[in-house]
Scaffold this active site. Structure first.
Site, PDB file in Angstrom:
ATOM      1  CD  GLU A 162      -1.700  -4.241  11.637  1.00  0.00           C
ATOM      2  OE1 GLU A 162      -0.593  -4.792  11.683  1.00  0.00           O
ATOM      3  OE2 GLU A 162      -2.211  -3.892  10.552  1.00  0.00           O
ATOM      4  CD  GLU A 208       9.201  -6.195   7.038  1.00  0.00           C
ATOM      5  OE1 GLU A 208       8.950  -5.074   6.513  1.00  0.00           O
ATOM      6  OE2 GLU A 208       9.028  -6.445   8.238  1.00  0.00           O
ATOM      7  CE  LYS A 256       5.799  -1.048   9.761  1.00  0.00           C
ATOM      8  NZ  LYS A 256       4.819  -0.340   8.952  1.00  0.00           N
ATOM      9  N   GLY A 269      -4.805  -1.801   5.160  1.00  0.00           N
ATOM     10  CA  GLY A 269      -4.027  -2.970   4.717  1.00  0.00           C
ATOM     11  C   GLY A 269      -4.702  -4.291   5.052  1.00  0.00           C
ATOM     12  NE  ARG A 270      -6.267  -3.518  11.191  1.00  0.00           N
ATOM     13  CZ  ARG A 270      -5.607  -2.375  11.247  1.00  0.00           C
ATOM     14  NH1 ARG A 270      -4.460  -2.246  10.582  1.00  0.00           N
ATOM     15  NH2 ARG A 270      -6.048  -1.354  11.936  1.00  0.00           N
ATOM     16  CG  HIS A 319      -6.107 -35.578  17.212  1.00  0.00           C
ATOM     17  ND1 HIS A 319      -6.294 -36.782  17.860  1.00  0.00           N
ATOM     18  CD2 HIS A 319      -7.139 -35.450  16.343  1.00  0.00           C
ATOM     19  CE1 HIS A 319      -7.387 -37.363  17.379  1.00  0.00           C
ATOM     20  NE2 HIS A 319      -7.914 -36.575  16.464  1.00  0.00           N
ATOM     21  CE  LYS A 374      -3.508   2.312   2.740  1.00  0.00           C
ATOM     22  NZ  LYS A 374      -4.385   2.298   3.899  1.00  0.00           N
TER      23      LYS A 374
HETATM   24  O1  F6P Z   1       2.947  -3.755   9.808  1.00  0.00           O
HETATM   25  C1  F6P Z   1       1.920  -2.866   9.656  1.00  0.00           C
HETATM   26  C2  F6P Z   1       1.422  -2.708   8.263  1.00  0.00           C
HETATM   27  O2  F6P Z   1       1.276  -1.344   8.050  1.00  0.00           O
HETATM   28  C3  F6P Z   1       0.115  -3.435   8.047  1.00  0.00           C
HETATM   29  O3  F6P Z   1      -0.986  -2.788   8.554  1.00  0.00           O
HETATM   30  C4  F6P Z   1       0.124  -3.602   6.579  1.00  0.00           C
HETATM   31  O4  F6P Z   1      -0.819  -4.546   6.174  1.00  0.00           O
HETATM   32  C5  F6P Z   1       1.557  -4.021   6.347  1.00  0.00           C
HETATM   33  O5  F6P Z   1       2.288  -3.230   7.261  1.00  0.00           O
HETATM   34  C6  F6P Z   1       2.084  -3.860   4.949  1.00  0.00           C
HETATM   35  O6  F6P Z   1       2.089  -2.526   4.539  1.00  0.00           O
HETATM   36  P1  F6P Z   1       2.253  -2.145   3.020  1.00  0.00           P
HETATM   37  O7  F6P Z   1       1.126  -2.753   2.269  1.00  0.00           O
HETATM   38  O8  F6P Z   1       2.228  -0.647   2.995  1.00  0.00           O
HETATM   39  O9  F6P Z   1       3.576  -2.685   2.534  1.00  0.00           O
END
Ligand code: F6P
Length: 548
Positions: free
Chosen positions: A357, A217, A516, A271-272, A388, A211
């Site tokens: 979150e 990452e 972060k 995002g979620r 189990h 987003k």
């Molecule tokens: O770790 C928090 C967060 O902002 C989430 O809410 C989001 O889904 C994720 O990082 C990834 O963010 P982006 O889509 O901006 O890479």
């Protein structure tokens, strides 16, 4: 900061105080006894809606609890909050954003305004672009740089840009086409190398989903993969193999992705809650646009149910109220969620982000620390595997763990014998959790198996099941894109209702920022480009890594 949502401490409500007293008056009554006391209990505790049958009768509540919880909704102006969300008000006040994932799956196309602009036409335009792209990839019309059709898709993203698409692609395996899907999320290099080692570069499409397009990452993975790709392919091959999903079109362009290969999303999609947007591109590729549209339709129908149904018949509202009841009045720390299908094995992990979150907050909408519990911990795994693994603790442990059981009447591949066994377990567990097993029953059972009286006397305490463990049963006709969409939307709305009642902001996530920031500080320490002061523990850990 605008305040589009009401701001009331729930503990100040008359109904909250009444619930506290009421809990004392019913706490010693076992769930099973409520059935005798309330001959019509199923009338107000079960709900039939579309392909869903939801049973909340096996809970520690009675009609009075139910009515007081409904009163709580009124006192906290839940209806007003729901209307504010659906109409595009900026209810995500700390980020000054509307929350409109519901606009992406609207079953009718009446306008939805953000800053006086109707967002529906733009949504439709972007969806058409996405569907046309999917058709080209699936049909083989889109070719890789050596002229071969695409066979593999690699989704590069994390959090909401990974969990939703990965969970839904897995859930809809039965509906999948020939494309092979892979997901790279973790910044750990081993993770992406394990995936790229087996994929055919000439016929792979990389979908970079972020987003913000600033996430460490995702950008690290995307950059490493581009370098790996360019070791074998020419620069002009990028446009055939890399596409992006983002709100940040400048940054996707800077990465080298052309505008026609970029699928925009809006800041009013969290995002979620984003799998319904272009973030769902990997889903639409995996199952095709028509199944993706059915997923949206199912969610859209649940939105209508949530928005229009009186609270006493409103499934997300009722489930949210039960969760509040256990969290705030019974001291339950966590909830389990057990889908009785392997297809949904990652639903608990997906909902962990959605639930924790969103509602893992300790500051109320008044800016002050709350004086009550919020955010439930959610966990789980697929049944019957979970039986189990950790069910021992739910049955005989000391903790109260309200559990949702999700099952499907019909299997997807014809296998009636297995399906019947699966569903027998599904129903038996909720019965066992409620009824338990008394000392007498346990002793009689041992006697019938020929155990001596001395051994019976010693063994019985261990064989007793207290029972009275609360469960909800969600019985759905079949796992289809439509029912899956509705199921996910149900939990999304449950999250929102709880956030409204807890008087918190469910749609921001400031709690992930500190880690972060500090990761970047430590990164410069490790790289030797800076030396920062830390506490003794952290300094020693940094030293350990520098010595390696
Ligand atoms: O770790 C928090 C967060 O902002 C989430 O809410 C989001 O889904 C994720 O990082 C990834 O963010 P982006 O889509 O901006 O890479």
């Amino acid at each position: 900061m605008p305040k589009p949502l009401p701001d009331t401490n729930p503990t100040s409500c008359t109904s909250w105080k009444a619930l506290t007293h009421h809990k004392k008056s019913i706490e010693s009554i076992p769930i099973k006894a409520f059935f005798a006391k309330e001959p019509n209990r199923l009338d107000y505790t079960t709900f039939s809606w579309e392909e869903f049958y939801v049973d909340t009768s096996k809970n520690r509540w009675d009609k009075k609890t139910f009515d007081l919880l409904l009163q709580l909704c009124d006192e906290l102006q839940l209806k007003k909050a729901i209307d504010a969300q659906f109409s595009g008000e900026k209810i995500n006040a700390t980020e000054d954003r509307a929350v409109l994932h519901t606009a992406l799956r609207k079953v009718e196309s009446s306008p939805v305004y953000v800053d006086a602009e109707n967002v529906i036409p733009e949504i439709k335009k972007v969806q058409e672009k996405m569907y046309a792209f999917c058709d080209k990839i699936i049909s083989g019309e889109w070719k890789g740089y050596t002229g071969k059709p695409i066979t593999h898709i690699v989704n590069i993203g994390i959090g909401g840009s990974d969990l939703g698409p990965a969970m839904v692609v897995e859930a809809l395996e039965h509906y999948k086409n020939h494309l092979q899907l892979h997901f790279i999320s973790n910044v750990e290099g081993d993770h992406h190398q394990e995936i790229v080692k087996d994929i055919p570069l000439e016929t792979t499409l990389f979908v970079i989903v972020s987003k913000t397009f600033t996430t460490q990452e995702t950008l690290s993975n995307a950059n490493s993969i581009r370098q790996w790709f360019l070791k074998k392919a020419p620069e002009n091959a990028i446009s055939k193999h890399f596409v992006a999903v983002s709100t940040n079109i400048e940054k996707t362009a800077a990465f080298g992705i052309a505008a026609e290969n970029t699928f925009p999303m809006n800041d009013w999609v969290g995002g979620r809650f984003s799998l319904w947007s272009t973030v769902g591109l990997s889903i639409a590729l995996a199952v095709g646009p028509s199944h993706f549209k059915n997923l949206l339709e199912g969610a859209g129908k649940m939105d209508q149910h949530f928005k229009e149904t009186p609270f006493e018949k409103n499934i997300p509202v009722v489930l949210a109220l039960l969760s509040i009841w256990y969290n705030n009045f019974w001291g339950a720390e966590s909830e389990a969620l057990i889908p009785y299908t392997q297809y949904l094995r990652n639903l608990p992990a997906y909902l962990q982000q959605g639930i924790m979150e969103s509602n893992g907050k300790s500051v109320g909408r008044d800016g002050k620390r709350v004086n009550y519990e919020t955010g439930t911990i959610i966990w789980g795994a697929s049944g019957t595997n979970a039986q189990h693994a950790f069910f021992q603790l739910i049955h005989q442990g000391t903790k109260l763990i309200p559990t949702d059981f999700i099952g499907f009447k019909k299997e997807l591949k014809k296998n009636p014998d297995h399906q019947q066994k699966l569903l027998a377990n599904f129903i038996a567990q909720t019965e066992a959790l409620m009824n338990g097993k008394t000392e007498e029953e346990a002793a009689l059972e041992l006697k019938h198996s020929g155990v001596s009286q001395t051994d019976i006397d010693q063994l019985v305490p261990f064989k007793v099941f207290e029972g009275n463990k609360p469960t909800n049963t969600l019985l759905i006709d079949q796992l289809t894109p439509k029912t899956l969409g509705a199921l996910i939307a149900l939990y999304e709305h449950k999250i929102f209702v709880q956030g409204v009642i807890w008087n918190i902001y469910s749609y921001d996530q400031w709690g992930v920022e500190l880690g972060k920031q500090l990761a970047n500080v430590i990164l410069s320490d490790l790289a030797g480009t800076a030396v920062h002061q830390h506490d003794p523990s952290t300094t020693a850990l940094v030293k350990q890594l520098k010595l390696k």
